[in-house]
Design a protein around this motif. Structure first.
Motif, short mmCIF file in Angstrom:
data_model
loop_
_atom_site.label_atom_id
_atom_site.label_comp_id
_atom_site.label_asym_id
_atom_site.label_seq_id
_atom_site.Cartn_x
_atom_site.Cartn_y
_atom_site.Cartn_z
N SER A 1 -16.66 3.19 10.82
CA SER A 1 -17.16 4.15 9.84
C SER A 1 -17.44 5.48 10.53
N VAL A 2 -17.16 6.59 9.82
CA VAL A 2 -17.32 7.93 10.40
C VAL A 2 -18.03 8.82 9.39
N VAL A 3 -19.03 9.55 9.87
CA VAL A 3 -19.74 10.54 9.05
C VAL A 3 -19.68 11.89 9.75
N GLY A 4 -19.43 12.95 8.99
CA GLY A 4 -19.39 14.30 9.55
C GLY A 4 -20.59 15.12 9.12
N PHE A 5 -20.46 16.42 9.32
CA PHE A 5 -21.53 17.35 8.95
C PHE A 5 -20.91 18.68 8.56
N ASP A 6 -21.34 19.23 7.44
CA ASP A 6 -20.99 20.57 6.90
C ASP A 6 -20.36 20.49 5.51
N ASN A 7 -19.56 19.43 5.26
CA ASN A 7 -18.85 19.31 3.98
C ASN A 7 -17.92 20.50 3.75
N THR A 8 -17.09 20.79 4.75
CA THR A 8 -16.05 21.80 4.62
C THR A 8 -14.91 21.23 3.79
N LEU A 9 -13.93 22.06 3.48
CA LEU A 9 -12.75 21.59 2.75
C LEU A 9 -12.02 20.51 3.53
N LEU A 10 -12.13 20.55 4.86
CA LEU A 10 -11.48 19.53 5.68
C LEU A 10 -11.95 18.13 5.31
N ALA A 11 -13.22 17.99 4.93
CA ALA A 11 -13.77 16.67 4.61
C ALA A 11 -13.07 16.04 3.42
N GLN A 12 -12.49 16.86 2.56
CA GLN A 12 -11.83 16.33 1.36
C GLN A 12 -10.38 15.94 1.61
N VAL A 13 -9.80 16.41 2.72
CA VAL A 13 -8.36 16.16 2.94
C VAL A 13 -8.10 15.25 4.13
N THR A 14 -9.15 14.83 4.85
CA THR A 14 -8.92 13.84 5.90
C THR A 14 -8.48 12.54 5.25
N SER A 15 -7.90 11.66 6.05
CA SER A 15 -7.48 10.36 5.53
C SER A 15 -8.18 9.26 6.34
N PRO A 16 -9.18 8.61 5.70
CA PRO A 16 -9.64 8.77 4.31
C PRO A 16 -10.56 9.98 4.17
N PRO A 17 -10.84 10.40 2.92
CA PRO A 17 -11.80 11.48 2.71
C PRO A 17 -13.13 11.17 3.38
N LEU A 18 -13.75 12.20 3.92
CA LEU A 18 -14.86 12.03 4.86
C LEU A 18 -16.22 12.02 4.17
N THR A 19 -17.00 10.96 4.47
CA THR A 19 -18.43 10.99 4.15
C THR A 19 -19.09 12.00 5.08
N THR A 20 -19.92 12.89 4.53
CA THR A 20 -20.45 13.98 5.35
C THR A 20 -21.76 14.49 4.78
N ILE A 21 -22.40 15.35 5.57
CA ILE A 21 -23.61 16.02 5.12
C ILE A 21 -23.23 17.40 4.58
N HIS A 22 -23.61 17.65 3.37
CA HIS A 22 -23.29 18.94 2.74
C HIS A 22 -24.25 20.01 3.25
N GLY A 23 -23.68 21.02 3.91
CA GLY A 23 -24.46 22.20 4.28
C GLY A 23 -24.16 23.29 3.26
N PRO A 24 -25.16 23.84 2.61
CA PRO A 24 -24.93 24.80 1.52
C PRO A 24 -24.43 26.14 2.03
N VAL A 25 -23.17 26.17 2.50
CA VAL A 25 -22.62 27.39 3.12
C VAL A 25 -22.58 28.53 2.12
#
Length: 342
Positions: free
Chosen positions: A276-300
């Motif tokens: 399992s992988v979790v990221g940070f920022d919730n950039t557009l990249l998080a939506q297009v990785t395979s699989p789509p990335l669970t992440t922390i949304h930073g209100p950019v």
């Protein structure tokens, strides 16, 4: 008439025009809530005094400098640019982007600030790994150009205005999510080790692990040196070479997380079934990785708007509510996490 920006003050211009200092600042920054007759009077005095290198052809086109102290920009940085540019469009303010590879303010702070003033900049929003030096801040002050740090990697003292996100809370939420799925052998992959944002995310990770009485072996905490994907691949491979292999990785940026996913693929591991992988920022990249990335949304988007609005308030001589604003993060669950295999 006087032409030295240190000799002519806003108070002098305001006194001669018979208006407040705040009104003069609004005219300088192109604000629209000033009567045309008053605006014309102030503009004439600004031209007469040659205030701060003020140029008549720039008065109706106020601009803000968005400066990056990096030669290499990330996907996250491009989203910051978009957020500040969008906020500027709503305010009628042009945003000009500069970076260290093109301009190095540390080389000649006075010349850098003078050039910005002559080009019509009204404020500087800086995204940098380091707090800008006292010489740079003094040069900006000389030309009455306020500075706002956006998402600073090192949290400054109250002498510098800044806007960021709740990094500790985000790190805690990411780790708590993995723990709730049943993971216990969880690795942390950070970016720049000395960066305050990285340290806060690591502290959030450790706090959640400690609360769950889950051990944090030293070999499962790594710092890639940057927040970029290439380093995520390199350090992700090293983490996945550990025995036993971690069942989950919390990466301190979406790019690092994308690198970890690629490292897992190269080792024949499936995400999230094997890792399992979790990221940070919730950039557009998080939506297009395979699989789509669970992440922390930073209100950019919100952060860029707050930074620009604060910079304009400072440029207009207005009071601000706080010298440091932190906007809340939140967990976004997608398809890169699931319970560990037995």
């Amino acid at each position: 008439m006087a032409s030295d920006p240190q000799r002519v003050t806003l108070a002098k211009v305001a006194e001669t025009a018979g208006v407040s200092v705040a009104t003069v600042s609004k005219v300088i920054n192109g604000r629209r809530d000033v009567a045309q007759q008053t605006r014309d009077k102030v503009l004439e005095l600004l031209r007469r005094y040659n205030y701060g290198g003020y140029r008549d052809d720039l008065r109706s086109h106020p601009t803000v400098e968005l400066f990056f102290g990096f030669e290499r920009l990330s996907i996250y940085h491009t989203e910051i640019i978009q957020s500040v540019v969008d906020a500027g469009a709503r305010e009628g303010i042009a945003v000009v982007v500069g970076r260290r590879g093109e301009h190095d303010p540390a080389a000649d702070p006075a010349a850098w600030a003078r050039d910005l003033a002559a080009a019509g900049r009204r404020a500087v929003i800086a995204v940098t790994a380091n707090i800008l030096s006292p010489a740079i801040r003094e040069a900006l002050n000389r030309y009455r150009m306020p500075l706002v740090l956006l998402d600073p990697e090192i949290l400054p003292d109250n002498s510098i205005v800044s806007c960021g996100v709740t990094n500790f809370s985000g790190g805690h939420s990411a780790t708590a999510h993995l723990l709730s799925l049943g993971h216990r052998r969880i690795a942390y992959l950070g970016g720049t080790e000395r960066a305050g944002s990285n340290q806060a995310r690591l502290h959030g990770f450790r706090s959640a692990m400690e609360a769950a009485d889950a051990p944090v072996p030293p070999e499962l905490v790594r710092h890639a040196g940057t927040f970029h994907a290439a380093e995520g691949i390199e350090h992700g491979q090293q983490l996945l070479a550990e025995s036993p292999t971690p069942t989950a990785v919390f990466a301190a940026s979406d790019e690092l997380a994308a690198g970890v996913i690629e490292a897992a693929r190269r080792r024949g591991l499936r995400v999230p079934e094997d890792l399992s992988v979790v990221g940070f920022d919730n950039t557009l990249l998080a939506q297009v990785t395979s699989p789509p990335l669970t992440t922390i949304h930073g209100p950019v988007r919100e952060m860029g708007a707050v930074a620009l609005r604060t910079a304009l308030q400072l440029a207009a001589g207005e009071e601000i509510d706080s010298h440091h604003v932190e906007l809340a993060t939140r967990l976004v669950v997608r398809e890169s996490t699931c319970p560990p295999r037995d």
